[in-house]
Scaffold this active site. Structure first.
Site, PDB file in Angstrom:
ATOM      1  N   ASP A 226       0.825  -1.108   0.241  1.00  0.00           N
ATOM      2  CA  ASP A 226      -0.007   0.022  -0.146  1.00  0.00           C
ATOM      3  C   ASP A 226       0.949   1.339  -0.053  1.00  0.00           C
ATOM      4  O   ASP A 226       1.914   1.461   0.828  1.00  0.00           O
ATOM      5  CB  ASP A 226      -0.879  -0.068   1.251  1.00  0.00           C
ATOM      6  CG  ASP A 226      -1.805   1.131   1.100  1.00  0.00           C
ATOM      7  OD1 ASP A 226      -2.460   1.334   0.471  1.00  0.00           O
ATOM      8  OD2 ASP A 226      -1.746   1.896   2.220  1.00  0.00           O
ATOM      9  N   GLU A 275      14.719 -15.385   0.049  1.00  0.00           N
ATOM     10  CA  GLU A 275      15.034 -16.439   0.832  1.00  0.00           C
ATOM     11  C   GLU A 275      14.130 -17.608   0.955  1.00  0.00           C
ATOM     12  O   GLU A 275      14.408 -18.685   1.540  1.00  0.00           O
ATOM     13  CB  GLU A 275      15.312 -15.857   2.398  1.00  0.00           C
ATOM     14  CG  GLU A 275      16.360 -14.811   2.625  1.00  0.00           C
ATOM     15  CD  GLU A 275      16.264 -14.248   4.040  1.00  0.00           C
ATOM     16  OE1 GLU A 275      15.426 -14.745   4.692  1.00  0.00           O
ATOM     17  OE2 GLU A 275      17.179 -13.293   4.392  1.00  0.00           O
TER      18      GLU A 275
END
Length: 560
Positions: A226, A275
């Site tokens: 956002d 990751e």
């Protein structure tokens, strides 16, 4: 905090069920769920995670690839959940962390991915950090995590600068200090209940990297960010000067939007995301002056997608559409990112209503317009959007052809902009009315307890039940279009279109053996019959190798 979260559910093993297609996001169709308005699972009149969970098979059968959930975090709901009080908790109105975990697992089992909203520009004023900042007073380390400033004027009675809130009025609010005296001011680009974080403070970055890992460990497939363009402010917080009042769709250069420093944040975030297995993604809500500036957010070491608001704001006009399509594809190609296409969301008037009104009224319309024309154009615009290379976003209810509700009584409206005199008149409530599932019932199948915003009396005829299996219905048009898109390799993929000669007011392009023709005029237009008709948003006639494409109609052809 409103909910305990010391022990998150175990990492989601079901993520493997959707790990079959590398780079799935490059041509994905992603469906936005606004949880409070999608489905109510407990009968309290408010949509919730259990309601979403029960409707996941509908979304699978619709043919979308992923579901983006607007915020469901713990929040006082000053701005419909975009004022977050606890980023690691589910607000009780939506359920619990266990409900979120079950939703993610069920979605993955159905082959759907889950993208959650992340709100990093600001917190709620009930966030623990902000409450501590108020209590500790001027000069405290806690205040450094936000933008606190002394006021101007003889006694500090004037805001620190001339910035205005997106919702209208000053972007600054003065606090009462612990000793009861008028004190410093804090920055909030949105509502006063949404103080902006100071992203220059290292603790802010540390916290959000931890929040990312919390939800990634739960198995989410990505984040919609956002106000992705708003976290970094220009040094010194300079005055705007002669700039006009800012709107949500403003495209001017602002000292609090689209500052180059945001890209350092996203490079750090990308390292975190990488990751994790499963091809997870970031999607930017980035209002920028140009699509070329938007492309900066999706460079290879930053985010994966950015909403194409320039396309959303384009009129139903062939020349304008062709220009923005070309500019978008040209801007994204050098950075290797897919284009995105979107027509509606929770912040703008639904396109069935925008296109029902004269061009030039913008994306914040509160006029019903010509409903028949609006729906015809909306259907045609959808087929055009789904024929373009890249990823497409669908806002809940647009597959039903829902219009905005433009006559909500003042006493039920909840958009914070409505309560600020110089704001946007609360236009967003109209696109957030709960969607209809059945022909009858107290809320047309939304839930047993009514709906938090009133639904129009004629919405039973627009419901999922009424349109399912109905030839020519908007719902069946979406289902058919998404099925064709999923079957054909020449839809969605790629980064270019081959434009074909067409009359004024008509768009025609080829992608492999696929041809799309969109007639944006108010008259029927003769066109070559490019092969076998795959799908059309309206009735077409063909004879002697020629097709008559009606007004405001899009046709898909296949040469094979």
């Amino acid at each position: 905090m409103s909910q305990q979260h010391s022990a998150a559910p175990a990492p989601n093993s079901a993520v493997s069920a959707v790990e079959g297609r590398p780079d799935w996001w490059r041509d994905a169709v992603i469906y936005q769920v606004y949880p409070r308005s999608f489905a109510d699972g407990n009968g309290d009149g408010m949509g919730d995670l259990e309601g979403v969970r029960t409707r996941l098979p509908y979304l699978r059968d619709l043919g979308v690839d992923a579901v983006w959930l607007s915020p469901f975090y713990a929040s006082p709901q000053a701005d419909a959940g975009y004022d977050v009080a606890d980023y690691r908790a589910v607000d009780p109105m939506f359920g619990t962390l266990l409900d979120a975990d079950a939703l993610i697992r069920d979605a993955h089992a159905l082959g759907l991915r889950i993208i959650v909203d992340l709100v990093p520009n600001h917190s709620s004023d009930q966030y623990e950090w902000f409450k501590r900042a108020l209590a500790e007073g001027p000069g405290s380390p806690s205040r450094d995590r936000y933008h606190f400033r002394p006021g101007k004027g003889k006694n500090g009675e004037l805001p620190p600068n001339d910035w205005e809130s997106i919702f209208g009025g000053p972007a600054w609010t003065r606090v009462t200090e612990p000793d009861g005296t008028p004190g410093e001011w804090y920055l909030h680009l949105f509502a006063p209940e949404q103080p902006d974080f100071n992203w220059e403070h290292p603790a802010v970055g540390d916290e959000f990297r931890s929040i990312l890992r919390f939800w990634l460990d739960m198995g989410v497939d990505g984040f919609r960010i956002d106000v992705a363009h708003g976290m970094v402010k220009a040094e010194g917080l300079p005055d705007l000067g002669d700039h006009e009042q800012l709107t949500l769709l403003g495209n001017d250069v602002m000292p609090f939007f689209d500052q180059d420093g945001v890209h350092d944040i996203y490079r750090e975030w990308r390292l975190v995301l990488d990751e994790y297995s499963g091809d997870r993604i970031f999607v930017a809500e980035a209002w920028t002056p140009t699509v070329e500036r938007t492309a900066n957010y999706v460079r290879p070491d930053e985010l994966h997608q950015a909403f194409n608001f320039q396309y959303l704001a384009t009129h139903w006009d062939a020349a304008e559409l062709r220009t923005v399509v070309n500019r978008t594809l040209d801007a994204m190609r050098p950075v290797g990112a897919p284009a995105t296409w979107v027509l509606s969301n929770h912040d703008v008037t639904r396109h069935a209503t925008r296109f029902a009104n004269p061009a030039g009224l913008g994306t914040q319309i509160r006029l019903a317009g010509d409903r028949e024309v609006g729906l015809r154009r909306a259907r045609a615009a959808t087929l055009l959007m789904l024929a373009l290379p890249g990823s497409a976003y669908v806002y809940q209810g647009e597959e039903l052809g829902l219009p905005d509700v433009v006559d909500l009584p003042d006493e039920v409206r909840q958009d914070p902009a409505y309560f600020r005199g110089a704001g946007q008149d609360g236009f967003r409530d109209g696109c957030r009315v709960p969607i209809p599932w059945t022909r009858t019932g107290p809320s047309y199948g939304f839930g047993d307890g009514g709906s938090w915003l009133p639904q129009p009396a004629d919405w039973g005829g627009l419901s999922v039940e009424a349109q399912t299996g109905e030839p020519g219905s908007t719902l069946e048009l979406y289902r058919a279009a998404l099925a064709v898109r999923r079957e054909r390799a020449d839809l969605g993929a790629g980064d270019a279109v081959e434009w074909l000669r067409a009359p004024e007011g008509v768009l025609a392009f080829r992608r492999g053996e696929f041809v799309c023709v969109a007639n944006t005029t108010g008259e029927s237009v003769p066109m070559p019959a490019y092969g076998r008709v795959l799908l059309a948003s309206g009735e077409i006639t063909e004879a002697a190798g020629e097709a008559k494409v009606p007004a405001d109609t899009t046709v898909w052809w296949s040469a094979s």
